[in-house]
Write an enzyme that holds these catalytic residues in place. Structure first.
Site, short mmCIF file in Angstrom:
data_model
loop_
_atom_site.label_atom_id
_atom_site.label_comp_id
_atom_site.label_asym_id
_atom_site.label_seq_id
_atom_site.Cartn_x
_atom_site.Cartn_y
_atom_site.Cartn_z
CD GLN A 142 -4.20 1.42 -2.88
OE1 GLN A 142 -3.73 2.27 -3.11
NE2 GLN A 142 -3.94 0.67 -2.05
CB SER A 160 -6.40 2.98 0.08
OG SER A 160 -4.93 3.28 -0.13
CG ASP A 185 -1.95 1.03 1.32
OD1 ASP A 185 -2.55 1.24 0.22
OD2 ASP A 185 -2.03 1.69 2.27
#
Length: 294
Positions: free
Chosen positions: A285, A235, A211
């Site tokens: 993502q 996110s 991430d």
């Protein structure tokens, strides 16, 4: 660290291991904490990694996680403990599926489905690792990069650094105008110390790392940066597929690009390759991206 310096290397890795070592509060429930110093909201990779720890502890250790799909639904408070509730969706002959929910104040901040598979043989092929990327030892370290932009340091100059991150191109936290547009955001990474041999722990560490730079590929496509003069983001969801055995404390190339951005959202995809060219994981993502001050 006790002398006020930022923890790096094995000291920072040991702190990460503490964050990933959840306390069991029941047969299918666990409690996790955030680092004592960190951003104003819980880092997404942390809650995803902890959710995978919780799910993995309820599965036969002979079954290895091969995919996870998660949604970030509320910002996490780093001061409050995070409760993880795991639901056993299925235990079949080859696969186990779990749903892991992270809660604060009795409300979900993140939920994830994860699937685990026993080892099997089958067809084998993969994408080709990029050939035009210098090796990690020839790429500037994070310390080298940060020294050029002390005013952009902020919280990143205070929190532990358990991951050795080396950007091949310009990172997203340089000054506005200093970043040329590049469709690829390529970063060498590794856990900056020694991890135990537990494969689940390496998967959780890789989830934690995945991430860090993925969404930055959306900005890279436009030559944009984070923060003043640029954008802020969060996110929205995160998916990760594990393809082959690996160690997260060995170098891997995170090759990211963004196929689309619209509606204040950006989609980012990433592929992870070892130094010998094995593709170990893939990530996707979507994130929320807004101009600062908008």
């Amino acid at each position: 660290m006790s002398d006020g310096r930022v923890a790096v290397g094995q000291a920072a890795v040991d702190q990460l291991l503490e964050v990933l070592d959840l306390d069991p509060t029941g047969e299918m429930t666990f409690r996790g904490m955030s680092p004592p110093v960190g951003p104003q909201r819980v880092y997404g990779g942390q809650v995803a990694g902890q959710a995978l720890v919780a799910a993995g502890r309820t599965v036969d250790p002979e079954r290895f996680v091969h995919s996870l799909h998660g949604y970030f639904v509320r910002p996490g408070d780093p001061v409050e403990p995070i409760e993880y509730q795991v639901e056993n969706i299925r235990d079949g002959r080859s696969f186990s599926v779990r749903r892991s929910v992270a809660l604060q104040h009795d409300k979900p901040i993140f939920f994830m489905s994860a699937s685990f598979q026993r080892a099997e043989e089958g067809l084998d092929h993969q994408a080709t690792s990029p050939l035009d990327v210098p090796p990690p030892q020839d790429v500037p370290t994070m310390t080298d990069r940060l020294s050029r932009y002390p005013e952009r340091l902020g919280i990143w100059g205070q929190i532990p650094r358990p991951i050795d991150v080396r950007y091949v191109g310009e990172p997203g936290w340089v000054r506005p105008g200093d970043r040329p547009a590049d469709p690829h955001q390529r970063v060498w990474m590794r856990i900056d110390g020694k991890l135990p041999d537990d494969p689940l722990l390496h998967a959780c560490a890789l989830t934690y790392a995945s991430d860090l730079t993925l969404l930055d590929s959306v900005l890279s496509a436009h030559g944009e940066v984070w923060g003043p003069g640029g954008l802020v983001g969060a996110s929205l969801d995160h998916a990760l597929w594990f393809h082959r055995p690996f160690r997260a404390d060995e170098w891997f190339l995170y090759d990211c690009l963004s196929p689309s951005a619209s509606g204040a959202r950006g989609l980012a995809t990433g592929r992870m390759f070892t130094t010998d060219g094995r593709q170990i994981a893939s990530a996707v993502q979507e994130g929320l991206l807004r101009r600062v001050g908008a």
